[in-house]
Design an enzyme around this catalytic site. Structure first.
Site, mmCIF file in Angstrom:
data_model
loop_
_atom_site.group_PDB
_atom_site.id
_atom_site.type_symbol
_atom_site.label_atom_id
_atom_site.label_comp_id
_atom_site.label_asym_id
_atom_site.label_seq_id
_atom_site.Cartn_x
_atom_site.Cartn_y
_atom_site.Cartn_z
ATOM 1 N N GLY A 12 5.475 -1.478 9.111
ATOM 2 C CA GLY A 12 5.941 -2.847 9.085
ATOM 3 C C GLY A 12 7.602 -3.070 9.517
ATOM 4 O O GLY A 12 8.152 -2.055 9.151
ATOM 5 N N GLY A 115 7.683 4.385 6.572
ATOM 6 C CA GLY A 115 7.511 4.435 5.123
ATOM 7 C C GLY A 115 6.574 5.684 4.898
ATOM 8 O O GLY A 115 6.530 6.522 5.834
ATOM 9 N N ILE A 140 10.286 -2.075 2.445
ATOM 10 C CA ILE A 140 10.829 -2.788 1.524
ATOM 11 C C ILE A 140 10.155 -2.720 0.081
ATOM 12 O O ILE A 140 10.690 -3.249 -1.198
ATOM 13 C CB ILE A 140 10.521 -4.434 1.805
ATOM 14 C CG1 ILE A 140 9.104 -4.710 1.912
ATOM 15 C CG2 ILE A 140 11.101 -4.931 3.315
ATOM 16 C CD1 ILE A 140 8.392 -6.177 2.104
ATOM 17 N N ASP A 141 9.102 -1.859 0.328
ATOM 18 C CA ASP A 141 8.422 -1.800 -1.259
ATOM 19 C C ASP A 141 9.464 -0.711 -1.877
ATOM 20 O O ASP A 141 9.119 -0.394 -3.106
ATOM 21 C CB ASP A 141 6.970 -1.017 -1.056
ATOM 22 C CG ASP A 141 5.964 -2.255 -0.476
ATOM 23 O OD1 ASP A 141 6.323 -3.427 -0.513
ATOM 24 O OD2 ASP A 141 4.955 -1.899 -0.163
#
Length: 357
Positions: A12, A115, A140-141
């Protein structure tokens, strides 16, 4: 002979990717005299013939690029090379085609920005190729292991905090409970950080089991002291906890935010509204922190290749850039510590985490 290194962004999108690409290209050129090749659309570009890639000109990567969200190279969060979806619905191992694409580019090393899932796939893909691989964490996590920060997290928290700043006045004006659902597929880092910064009354994360009745009791307690509205932050994965969204429940087509707002309105008798930030958290101008992190990690990633340290990931730890073996990263996500600093801070501020009123 001038070395050629490649860079791709996978998974993402998030803020800070363009700043990362810029840092890698500038360091490779000015620091080592290398050429940098940008791979288009993550690993998908490797399936095209000719391979979708572009030689990056450092003179055209101005500081303005670092201010832009997204990734100008494109990315993908689908198409596992080892189980690639085909038009007929079957799955096919196309990893050999991708490795061949890399070899056609004549790369002496590859930097992948992704990620935990993307880094695991890229490591497996590059392993037998003989091409050194260095990973840069972005999500972003903020759940990549062995790093305190991942690129994109700071911006996502800033956006969620701003959303709370905007929801509070409208909630107070109409005596409503305002529920903000934020991203966090498996971890509640965005929710707990934004909840503290944005002055939330309740924060629900997957790492702490929560009960609806405790949330209702906390809202009732707020009303006894004169509060007529409440701010609730819920991570999208918090639905995995007690009494969360269920396919057979009354809101099967919505996330936990909509479900929670509906249940709270019914239980408290007061209006409740849900706001789902969704991809708003991804596409934004990166914060100064994300630009700084992207630049520092990008520079170090190039230097790792120069030092011959492939199969490593650069990381931010104790206010400096370090590198760690990818074997210590893949498959080891970093979730919120239920006994950690942010959870203790939230409790000390009187924020309800759903495990008690």
């Amino acid at each position: 002979m001038t070395k050629r290194i490649g860079i791709l962004t996978s998974g993402g999108d998030c803020a800070g990717l363009n700043a990362t690409i810029r840092a890698v290209t500038l360091r490779a050129h000015h620091g080592h005299g290398w050429t940098t090749v940008g791979l288009r659309y993550g690993t998908l570009g490797l399936l095209e013939r000719p391979v979708q890639a572009v030689t990056l000109d450092p003179d055209r990567l101005s500081a303005a690029l670092a201010r832009q969200g997204g990734t100008f190279l494109g990315s993908t969060n689908r198409g596992n090379p080892f189980a690639f979806p085909m038009p007929d619905g079957s799955r096919k191992d196309r990893s050999a085609e991708m490795v061949e694409g890399l070899k056609q580019l004549g790369l002496d090393g590859l930097i992948g920005v992704g990620g935990d899932g993307s880094l695991a796939i890229l490591r497996k893909l590059l392993g037998p190729s003989g091409i050194p691989f260095v990973g840069i964490p972005k999500t972003i996590d903020n759940d990549v292991g062995q790093t305190e920060r991942a690129i994109g997290y700071s911006t996502a928290v800033a956006i969620a905090t701003e959303a709370l700043d905007r929801l509070q006045p409208t909630g107070a004006s109409h005596d409503r409970t305002m529920v903000l659902e934020v991203m966090g597929r498996d971890a509640g880092h965005i929710a707990i950080a934004a909840g503290i910064a944005g002055g939330a009354d309740i924060v629900l994360i997957p790492e702490i089991r929560w009960r609806l009745e405790n949330v209702v009791e906390h809202i009732a307690a707020l009303r006894t002291v004169g509060r007529t509205s409440a701010l609730v932050v819920v991570a999208e994965a918090a639905g995995q906890s007690d009494e969360a969204a269920d396919p057979s429940a009354d809101a099967p087509d919505h996330g936990v935010g909509d479900w929670l707002a509906k249940r709270l309105a019914k239980a408290t008798g007061a209006e409740a509204r849900a706001t789902v930030l969704g991809h708003v958290q991804r596409g934004a101008m990166p914060t100064a922190e994300d630009r700084l992190l992207a630049s520092a990690l990008g520079v170090r990633a190039v230097d790792l290749l120069a030092e011959g340290k492939g199969d490593h990931m650069v990381a931010w730890w104790n206010r400096q850039v370090i590198d760690v073996p990818l074997s210590k990263v893949v498959g080891k996500s970093r979730t919120v510590d239920p006994d950690g600093t942010l959870v203790r801070t939230a409790r000390a501020l009187g924020i309800c985490l759903g495990d008690a009123a």
